[in-house]
Scaffold this motif. Structure first.
Motif, PDB file in Angstrom:
ATOM      1  N   GLU A  37       0.810  -1.218   0.000  1.00  0.00           N
ATOM      2  CA  GLU A  37       0.000   0.000   0.000  1.00  0.00           C
ATOM      3  C   GLU A  37       0.845   1.272   0.000  1.00  0.00           C
ATOM      4  O   GLU A  37       0.324   2.385  -0.159  1.00  0.00           O
ATOM      5  N   SER A  38       2.158   1.113   0.147  1.00  0.00           N
ATOM      6  CA  SER A  38       3.039   2.280   0.259  1.00  0.00           C
ATOM      7  C   SER A  38       3.524   2.728  -1.119  1.00  0.00           C
ATOM      8  O   SER A  38       4.288   2.034  -1.788  1.00  0.00           O
ATOM      9  N   SER A  39       3.115   3.925  -1.533  1.00  0.00           N
ATOM     10  CA  SER A  39       3.591   4.480  -2.802  1.00  0.00           C
ATOM     11  C   SER A  39       5.057   4.902  -2.693  1.00  0.00           C
ATOM     12  O   SER A  39       5.771   4.924  -3.691  1.00  0.00           O
ATOM     13  N   PHE A  40       5.497   5.238  -1.474  1.00  0.00           N
ATOM     14  CA  PHE A  40       6.879   5.642  -1.248  1.00  0.00           C
ATOM     15  C   PHE A  40       7.836   4.502  -1.587  1.00  0.00           C
ATOM     16  O   PHE A  40       8.776   4.682  -2.365  1.00  0.00           O
ATOM     17  N   TRP A  41       7.578   3.323  -1.035  1.00  0.00           N
ATOM     18  CA  TRP A  41       8.449   2.185  -1.290  1.00  0.00           C
ATOM     19  C   TRP A  41       8.290   1.672  -2.717  1.00  0.00           C
ATOM     20  O   TRP A  41       9.232   1.149  -3.310  1.00  0.00           O
ATOM     21  N   SER A  42       7.114   1.829  -3.273  1.00  0.00           N
ATOM     22  CA  SER A  42       6.888   1.459  -4.671  1.00  0.00           C
ATOM     23  C   SER A  42       7.747   2.328  -5.594  1.00  0.00           C
ATOM     24  O   SER A  42       8.344   1.836  -6.554  1.00  0.00           O
ATOM     25  N   PHE A  43       7.817   3.605  -5.268  1.00  0.00           N
ATOM     26  CA  PHE A  43       8.628   4.538  -6.057  1.00  0.00           C
ATOM     27  C   PHE A  43      10.105   4.167  -5.972  1.00  0.00           C
ATOM     28  O   PHE A  43      10.807   4.109  -6.987  1.00  0.00           O
ATOM     29  N   LEU A  44      10.590   3.904  -4.751  1.00  0.00           N
ATOM     30  CA  LEU A  44      11.995   3.541  -4.578  1.00  0.00           C
ATOM     31  C   LEU A  44      12.307   2.216  -5.262  1.00  0.00           C
ATOM     32  O   LEU A  44      13.375   2.057  -5.864  1.00  0.00           O
ATOM     33  N   ALA A  45      11.377   1.276  -5.176  1.00  0.00           N
ATOM     34  CA  ALA A  45      11.593  -0.032  -5.802  1.00  0.00           C
ATOM     35  C   ALA A  45      11.706   0.103  -7.316  1.00  0.00           C
ATOM     36  O   ALA A  45      12.548  -0.536  -7.957  1.00  0.00           O
TER      37      ALA A  45
END
Length: 391
Positions: A37-45
Protein backbone atom coordinates in the motif's frame (compact mmCIF):
# COMPACT_ATOMS: atom_id res chain seq x y z
CA UNK A 1 42.50 24.17 -15.48
CA UNK A 2 45.96 22.57 -15.67
CA UNK A 3 46.17 19.60 -17.99
CA UNK A 4 46.89 17.04 -15.31
CA UNK A 5 44.55 18.41 -12.63
CA UNK A 6 42.27 15.66 -11.33
CA UNK A 7 38.62 16.32 -12.10
CA UNK A 8 36.99 16.01 -8.69
CA UNK A 9 33.43 16.36 -9.99
CA UNK A 10 33.93 13.27 -12.17
CA UNK A 11 35.08 11.30 -9.11
CA UNK A 12 32.00 12.38 -7.14
CA UNK A 13 29.66 11.63 -10.05
CA UNK A 14 31.28 8.20 -10.43
CA UNK A 15 30.95 7.63 -6.70
CA UNK A 16 27.24 8.45 -6.90
CA UNK A 17 26.79 5.98 -9.75
CA UNK A 18 28.69 3.20 -7.97
CA UNK A 19 26.70 3.85 -4.80
CA UNK A 20 23.51 3.24 -6.78
CA UNK A 21 24.95 -0.05 -7.96
CA UNK A 22 26.17 -1.19 -4.54
CA UNK A 23 22.88 -0.13 -2.92
CA UNK A 24 21.10 -2.95 -4.77
CA UNK A 25 21.70 -4.94 -1.58
CA UNK A 26 19.02 -2.84 0.15
CA UNK A 27 16.36 -4.58 -1.98
CA UNK A 28 13.73 -1.87 -1.95
CA UNK A 29 11.58 -4.22 -4.02
CA UNK A 30 11.28 -6.63 -1.08
CA UNK A 31 10.14 -3.82 1.19
CA UNK A 32 7.63 -2.69 -1.42
CA UNK A 33 6.21 -6.22 -1.70
CA UNK A 34 5.88 -6.41 2.08
CA UNK A 35 4.18 -2.99 2.14
CA UNK A 36 2.10 -2.99 -1.08
CA UNK A 37 0.00 0.00 0.00
CA UNK A 38 3.04 2.28 0.26
CA UNK A 39 3.59 4.48 -2.80
CA UNK A 40 6.88 5.64 -1.25
CA UNK A 41 8.45 2.19 -1.29
CA UNK A 42 6.89 1.46 -4.67
CA UNK A 43 8.63 4.54 -6.06
CA UNK A 44 12.00 3.54 -4.58
CA UNK A 45 11.59 -0.03 -5.80
CA UNK A 46 10.90 1.16 -9.35
CA UNK A 47 14.05 3.27 -9.40
CA UNK A 48 16.19 0.46 -8.00
CA UNK A 49 15.38 -1.85 -10.88
CA UNK A 50 15.61 -1.81 -14.66
CA UNK A 51 12.47 -1.11 -16.64
CA UNK A 52 11.18 -4.12 -18.55
CA UNK A 53 11.82 -2.64 -22.00
CA UNK A 54 10.94 0.89 -23.13
CA UNK A 55 11.55 3.68 -20.62
CA UNK A 56 14.01 4.67 -17.93
CA UNK A 57 14.50 4.42 -14.19
CA UNK A 58 17.31 5.85 -12.08
CA UNK A 59 18.85 2.36 -11.96
CA UNK A 60 18.99 2.32 -15.76
CA UNK A 61 21.35 5.30 -15.60
CA UNK A 62 24.15 3.42 -13.83
CA UNK A 63 25.74 1.83 -16.90
CA UNK A 64 25.43 4.84 -19.24
CA UNK A 65 26.83 7.14 -16.55
CA UNK A 66 29.79 4.84 -15.95
CA UNK A 67 30.40 4.61 -19.71
CA UNK A 68 29.96 8.36 -20.20
CA UNK A 69 32.53 9.07 -17.50
CA UNK A 70 35.08 6.87 -19.27
CA UNK A 71 34.86 9.36 -22.11
CA UNK A 72 34.90 12.39 -19.81
CA UNK A 73 38.23 11.48 -18.23
CA UNK A 74 39.88 10.22 -21.43
CA UNK A 75 41.43 13.59 -22.44
CA UNK A 76 43.02 13.77 -18.98
CA UNK A 77 44.12 10.13 -19.16
CA UNK A 78 45.73 10.65 -22.56
CA UNK A 79 47.56 13.76 -21.34
CA UNK A 80 48.82 11.90 -18.29
CA UNK A 81 49.91 8.88 -20.30
CA UNK A 82 51.77 11.01 -22.86
CA UNK A 83 53.88 12.47 -20.05
CA UNK A 84 54.99 8.92 -19.17
CA UNK A 85 55.43 7.37 -22.61
CA UNK A 86 57.43 8.70 -25.53
CA UNK A 87 55.51 7.20 -28.44
CA UNK A 88 51.89 6.79 -29.56
CA UNK A 89 52.39 3.06 -30.12
CA UNK A 90 53.24 2.53 -26.44
CA UNK A 91 50.27 4.62 -25.33
CA UNK A 92 47.92 2.71 -27.63
CA UNK A 93 49.37 -0.62 -26.46
CA UNK A 94 48.46 0.40 -22.91
CA UNK A 95 44.92 1.20 -24.08
CA UNK A 96 44.63 -2.25 -25.68
CA UNK A 97 45.89 -3.85 -22.47
CA UNK A 98 43.31 -1.90 -20.46
CA UNK A 99 40.60 -3.00 -22.86
CA UNK A 100 41.54 -6.68 -22.61
CA UNK A 101 41.66 -6.57 -18.81
CA UNK A 102 38.18 -5.02 -18.66
CA UNK A 103 36.76 -7.68 -20.98
CA UNK A 104 38.37 -10.56 -19.07
CA UNK A 105 37.39 -9.10 -15.70
CA UNK A 106 33.80 -8.88 -16.88
CA UNK A 107 33.87 -12.53 -17.99
CA UNK A 108 35.48 -13.58 -14.70
CA UNK A 109 32.87 -11.85 -12.56
CA UNK A 110 29.99 -13.26 -14.65
CA UNK A 111 31.47 -16.76 -14.36
CA UNK A 112 31.14 -16.90 -10.58
CA UNK A 113 29.15 -19.93 -9.38
CA UNK A 114 29.22 -21.44 -12.89
CA UNK A 115 30.63 -24.86 -13.72
CA UNK A 116 32.84 -23.44 -16.47
CA UNK A 117 33.89 -20.10 -17.93
CA UNK A 118 30.75 -18.20 -18.86
CA UNK A 119 31.55 -16.29 -22.01
CA UNK A 120 29.26 -13.29 -22.10
CA UNK A 121 30.01 -9.71 -23.09
CA UNK A 122 26.96 -7.65 -22.20
CA UNK A 123 28.05 -6.50 -18.72
CA UNK A 124 29.33 -2.98 -18.08
CA UNK A 125 33.05 -3.80 -17.92
CA UNK A 126 33.12 -5.93 -21.06
CA UNK A 127 31.04 -3.43 -23.02
CA UNK A 128 33.44 -0.62 -22.13
CA UNK A 129 36.43 -2.84 -22.87
CA UNK A 130 35.15 -3.72 -26.35
CA UNK A 131 34.66 -0.08 -27.29
CA UNK A 132 37.60 1.49 -25.49
CA UNK A 133 40.29 1.10 -28.22
CA UNK A 134 38.05 2.92 -30.71
CA UNK A 135 37.29 5.64 -28.17
CA UNK A 136 41.00 6.01 -27.44
CA UNK A 137 41.81 6.51 -31.12
CA UNK A 138 39.03 9.07 -31.41
CA UNK A 139 40.57 10.91 -28.47
CA UNK A 140 43.40 11.95 -30.79
CA UNK A 141 41.07 13.21 -33.50
CA UNK A 142 39.30 16.53 -33.97
CA UNK A 143 35.87 17.26 -32.56
CA UNK A 144 34.47 17.13 -36.11
CA UNK A 145 35.74 13.57 -36.53
CA UNK A 146 34.41 12.58 -33.10
CA UNK A 147 30.93 13.92 -33.88
CA UNK A 148 30.98 12.29 -37.33
CA UNK A 149 31.86 8.95 -35.72
CA UNK A 150 28.97 9.35 -33.28
CA UNK A 151 26.50 10.03 -36.09
CA UNK A 152 27.76 7.08 -38.15
CA UNK A 153 27.46 4.76 -35.14
CA UNK A 154 23.91 5.83 -34.29
CA UNK A 155 22.57 5.85 -37.86
CA UNK A 156 24.39 2.64 -38.81
CA UNK A 157 23.17 0.77 -35.73
CA UNK A 158 19.63 2.03 -36.33
CA UNK A 159 19.75 0.78 -39.92
CA UNK A 160 21.03 -2.67 -38.86
CA UNK A 161 17.94 -3.17 -36.67
CA UNK A 162 15.52 -1.50 -39.06
CA UNK A 163 16.58 -3.72 -41.98
CA UNK A 164 16.64 -6.98 -40.03
CA UNK A 165 13.48 -8.96 -40.93
CA UNK A 166 10.66 -9.32 -38.41
CA UNK A 167 9.64 -12.81 -37.19
CA UNK A 168 7.07 -14.55 -39.38
CA UNK A 169 3.61 -15.55 -38.19
CA UNK A 170 4.82 -19.01 -37.12
CA UNK A 171 7.74 -17.81 -35.00
CA UNK A 172 7.96 -19.56 -31.62
CA UNK A 173 8.29 -16.64 -29.19
CA UNK A 174 8.37 -18.98 -26.19
CA UNK A 175 11.63 -20.49 -27.50
CA UNK A 176 13.36 -17.16 -26.91
CA UNK A 177 11.73 -16.50 -23.55
CA UNK A 178 9.14 -13.99 -24.73
CA UNK A 179 5.38 -14.44 -24.61
CA UNK A 180 3.78 -13.55 -27.94
CA UNK A 181 1.30 -11.33 -26.09
CA UNK A 182 3.92 -9.82 -23.71
CA UNK A 183 2.70 -6.36 -22.80
CA UNK A 184 6.06 -4.82 -23.68
CA UNK A 185 6.15 -6.19 -27.22
CA UNK A 186 6.27 -3.34 -29.72
CA UNK A 187 4.18 -3.27 -32.87
CA UNK A 188 4.58 -1.84 -36.35
CA UNK A 189 7.98 -0.50 -37.34
CA UNK A 190 9.27 -0.43 -33.75
CA UNK A 191 8.86 -4.23 -33.59
CA UNK A 192 12.35 -4.35 -35.10
CA UNK A 193 13.60 -3.57 -31.60
CA UNK A 194 11.62 -6.24 -29.73
CA UNK A 195 13.22 -8.51 -27.16
CA UNK A 196 15.19 -11.50 -28.48
CA UNK A 197 13.92 -11.18 -32.05
CA UNK A 198 16.22 -8.40 -33.22
CA UNK A 199 19.48 -7.99 -35.13
CA UNK A 200 21.75 -8.07 -32.05
CA UNK A 201 20.03 -11.21 -30.72
CA UNK A 202 20.60 -12.95 -34.07
CA UNK A 203 24.28 -12.00 -33.95
CA UNK A 204 24.67 -13.48 -30.46
CA UNK A 205 23.04 -16.75 -31.54
CA UNK A 206 26.03 -17.12 -33.86
CA UNK A 207 28.80 -15.35 -31.95
CA UNK A 208 28.30 -16.67 -28.42
CA UNK A 209 28.04 -20.24 -29.67
CA UNK A 210 31.61 -19.97 -30.98
CA UNK A 211 32.72 -20.27 -27.32
CA UNK A 212 32.54 -23.41 -25.15
CA UNK A 213 29.25 -23.41 -23.26
CA UNK A 214 27.30 -25.67 -20.91
CA UNK A 215 24.49 -25.55 -23.45
CA UNK A 216 23.96 -23.69 -26.74
CA UNK A 217 23.09 -20.02 -26.44
CA UNK A 218 19.53 -19.31 -27.54
CA UNK A 219 18.62 -16.11 -25.75
CA UNK A 220 19.57 -13.69 -23.00
CA UNK A 221 16.96 -13.59 -20.28
CA UNK A 222 17.06 -9.81 -20.06
CA UNK A 223 17.38 -9.23 -23.78
CA UNK A 224 20.94 -7.87 -23.46
CA UNK A 225 23.42 -8.34 -26.28
CA UNK A 226 27.11 -8.23 -27.15
CA UNK A 227 26.68 -5.70 -29.96
CA UNK A 228 25.41 -3.09 -27.53
CA UNK A 229 29.07 -2.13 -27.16
CA UNK A 230 28.71 -0.24 -30.46
CA UNK A 231 26.09 2.28 -29.28
CA UNK A 232 27.77 2.21 -25.85
CA UNK A 233 30.77 3.60 -27.71
CA UNK A 234 28.39 6.37 -28.78
CA UNK A 235 27.70 7.11 -25.11
CA UNK A 236 31.42 7.18 -24.41
CA UNK A 237 31.94 9.58 -27.33
CA UNK A 238 29.39 11.92 -25.75
CA UNK A 239 31.49 11.73 -22.59
CA UNK A 240 34.60 12.45 -24.65
CA UNK A 241 32.95 15.58 -26.04
CA UNK A 242 32.13 16.61 -22.47
CA UNK A 243 35.73 15.95 -21.42
CA UNK A 244 37.00 18.14 -24.25
CA UNK A 245 34.78 20.96 -23.00
CA UNK A 246 36.03 20.54 -19.44
CA UNK A 247 39.66 20.51 -20.54
CA UNK A 248 39.25 23.60 -22.72
CA UNK A 249 40.03 27.17 -21.66
CA UNK A 250 36.34 28.12 -21.68
CA UNK A 251 35.11 29.88 -18.54
CA UNK A 252 33.51 27.53 -15.98
CA UNK A 253 29.99 28.95 -16.30
CA UNK A 254 30.22 28.71 -20.08
CA UNK A 255 31.09 25.04 -19.70
CA UNK A 256 28.13 24.60 -17.38
CA UNK A 257 25.85 26.31 -19.89
CA UNK A 258 27.01 23.97 -22.67
CA UNK A 259 26.37 20.91 -20.49
CA UNK A 260 22.83 22.05 -19.73
CA UNK A 261 22.06 22.83 -23.37
CA UNK A 262 23.47 19.49 -24.54
CA UNK A 263 21.65 17.69 -21.75
CA UNK A 264 18.25 19.15 -22.55
CA UNK A 265 18.83 18.67 -26.28
CA UNK A 266 19.65 14.98 -25.78
CA UNK A 267 16.52 14.45 -23.72
CA UNK A 268 14.29 16.21 -26.24
CA UNK A 269 15.76 14.33 -29.22
CA UNK A 270 15.37 11.01 -27.41
CA UNK A 271 11.77 11.71 -26.46
CA UNK A 272 10.90 12.77 -30.02
CA UNK A 273 12.51 9.70 -31.63
CA UNK A 274 10.66 7.44 -29.20
CA UNK A 275 7.35 9.29 -29.50
CA UNK A 276 7.36 9.31 -33.32
CA UNK A 277 8.14 5.59 -33.45
CA UNK A 278 11.40 6.16 -35.31
CA UNK A 279 13.36 4.25 -32.68
CA UNK A 280 12.20 3.15 -29.20
CA UNK A 281 14.05 4.18 -26.05
CA UNK A 282 15.36 0.82 -24.80
CA UNK A 283 18.34 0.58 -22.48
CA UNK A 284 18.61 -3.23 -22.57
CA UNK A 285 19.63 -3.21 -26.25
CA UNK A 286 21.09 0.33 -26.09
CA UNK A 287 19.11 1.77 -28.97
CA UNK A 288 20.35 4.99 -30.63
CA UNK A 289 17.44 6.74 -28.93
CA UNK A 290 18.75 5.50 -25.59
CA UNK A 291 22.18 6.95 -26.42
CA UNK A 292 20.73 10.41 -26.94
CA UNK A 293 18.23 10.26 -24.06
CA UNK A 294 20.56 8.79 -21.42
CA UNK A 295 23.40 10.93 -22.77
CA UNK A 296 21.26 14.00 -22.12
CA UNK A 297 20.74 12.90 -18.53
CA UNK A 298 24.47 12.24 -18.16
CA UNK A 299 25.24 15.79 -19.30
CA UNK A 300 22.79 17.13 -16.71
CA UNK A 301 24.25 14.96 -13.94
CA UNK A 302 27.72 16.15 -14.88
CA UNK A 303 26.49 19.75 -14.94
CA UNK A 304 25.17 19.38 -11.39
CA UNK A 305 28.35 17.83 -9.98
CA UNK A 306 30.61 20.22 -11.90
CA UNK A 307 28.64 23.21 -10.60
CA UNK A 308 28.56 22.18 -6.95
CA UNK A 309 32.04 20.59 -6.75
CA UNK A 310 34.31 22.44 -9.17
CA UNK A 311 32.60 25.82 -9.42
CA UNK A 312 31.10 26.28 -5.95
CA UNK A 313 33.85 24.16 -4.36
CA UNK A 314 31.41 22.63 -1.88
CA UNK A 315 33.23 19.34 -1.35
CA UNK A 316 32.99 18.53 2.36
CA UNK A 317 29.66 16.70 1.95
CA UNK A 318 31.05 14.54 -0.86
CA UNK A 319 33.75 12.58 1.01
CA UNK A 320 31.49 9.53 1.24
CA UNK A 321 31.10 9.48 -2.56
CA UNK A 322 34.73 10.40 -3.26
CA UNK A 323 35.95 7.30 -1.44
CA UNK A 324 33.83 5.18 -3.78
CA UNK A 325 34.42 7.15 -6.97
CA UNK A 326 38.20 7.17 -6.77
CA UNK A 327 38.24 3.37 -6.47
CA UNK A 328 35.38 2.44 -8.77
CA UNK A 329 36.90 -0.81 -10.08
CA UNK A 330 37.49 -1.96 -6.51
CA UNK A 331 33.90 -0.97 -5.61
CA UNK A 332 32.58 -2.91 -8.60
CA UNK A 333 34.55 -6.04 -7.70
CA UNK A 334 33.77 -5.86 -3.97
CA UNK A 335 30.03 -5.63 -4.61
CA UNK A 336 30.08 -8.30 -7.32
CA UNK A 337 32.58 -10.80 -5.89
CA UNK A 338 32.34 -10.38 -2.11
CA UNK A 339 28.64 -9.66 -1.71
CA UNK A 340 27.53 -13.25 -1.19
CA UNK A 341 30.39 -13.95 1.24
CA UNK A 342 29.66 -10.84 3.34
CA UNK A 343 25.93 -11.58 3.34
CA UNK A 344 26.45 -15.13 4.61
CA UNK A 345 29.01 -14.00 7.17
CA UNK A 346 26.60 -11.48 8.70
CA UNK A 347 23.98 -14.19 9.19
CA UNK A 348 26.54 -16.59 10.61
CA UNK A 349 27.84 -14.15 13.21
CA UNK A 350 24.70 -12.12 13.98
CA UNK A 351 22.10 -14.84 13.66
CA UNK A 352 19.75 -15.84 10.85
CA UNK A 353 16.99 -13.47 12.01
CA UNK A 354 19.02 -10.51 13.24
CA UNK A 355 17.72 -8.26 10.45
CA UNK A 356 14.12 -8.45 11.71
CA UNK A 357 14.91 -6.08 14.58
CA UNK A 358 12.65 -3.41 13.04
CA UNK A 359 10.09 -5.88 11.70
CA UNK A 360 9.92 -8.31 8.80
CA UNK A 361 9.16 -5.70 6.11
CA UNK A 362 12.45 -3.89 6.78
CA UNK A 363 14.84 -6.81 7.16
CA UNK A 364 16.38 -6.28 3.71
CA UNK A 365 17.19 -2.69 4.72
CA UNK A 366 18.97 -3.78 7.88
CA UNK A 367 20.88 -6.59 6.22
CA UNK A 368 21.66 -4.62 3.07
CA UNK A 369 22.55 -1.51 5.05
CA UNK A 370 25.20 -3.42 6.99
CA UNK A 371 26.57 -4.89 3.77
CA UNK A 372 26.74 -1.44 2.22
CA UNK A 373 28.53 -0.09 5.29
CA UNK A 374 31.11 -2.89 5.11
CA UNK A 375 31.67 -2.18 1.40
CA UNK A 376 32.31 1.48 2.18
CA UNK A 377 34.58 0.76 5.16
CA UNK A 378 36.76 -1.43 2.95
CA UNK A 379 36.95 1.32 0.33
CA UNK A 380 37.61 3.95 2.98
CA UNK A 381 40.50 1.89 4.36
CA UNK A 382 41.90 1.58 0.84
CA UNK A 383 41.46 5.32 0.31
CA UNK A 384 43.35 6.22 3.48
CA UNK A 385 46.10 3.73 2.63
CA UNK A 386 46.23 5.21 -0.89
CA UNK A 387 45.44 1.83 -2.43
CA UNK A 388 43.71 2.40 -5.76
CA UNK A 389 42.97 -0.30 -8.27
CA UNK A 390 43.64 1.08 -11.73
CA UNK A 391 43.49 -0.62 -15.10
Amino acid sequence: MPVLTRLTSADIYRGFVMLLMMAEVLHFGDVSEALPESSFWSFLAFHQDHVEWVGCSLHDMIQPSFSFLVGVVLPYSIASRLTQESSFSKVFAHALKRSLILILLGIFLRSQYKTQTYFTFEDTLSQIGLGYPFLFLLGFRSQKVQISALVIILVGYWLAFALYPLPDANFDYASVGVAKDWEHNLTGFTAHWNKNTNFAWAFDQWFLNLFPREKPFIRNGGGYSTLSFIPTLGTMILGLLAGNILKSDTLPYEKLKKFIILGISGLVIGLILNRLGICPNVKRIWTPTWVTFSGGLCFLFLAFFYWIIDIKEKTNWAYFLKVIGMNSIAAYCIADALGVYISKSLKIHLGENYATIFGLPYQSLVHGGLMLLIYWLILNWMFKKKIFIKI
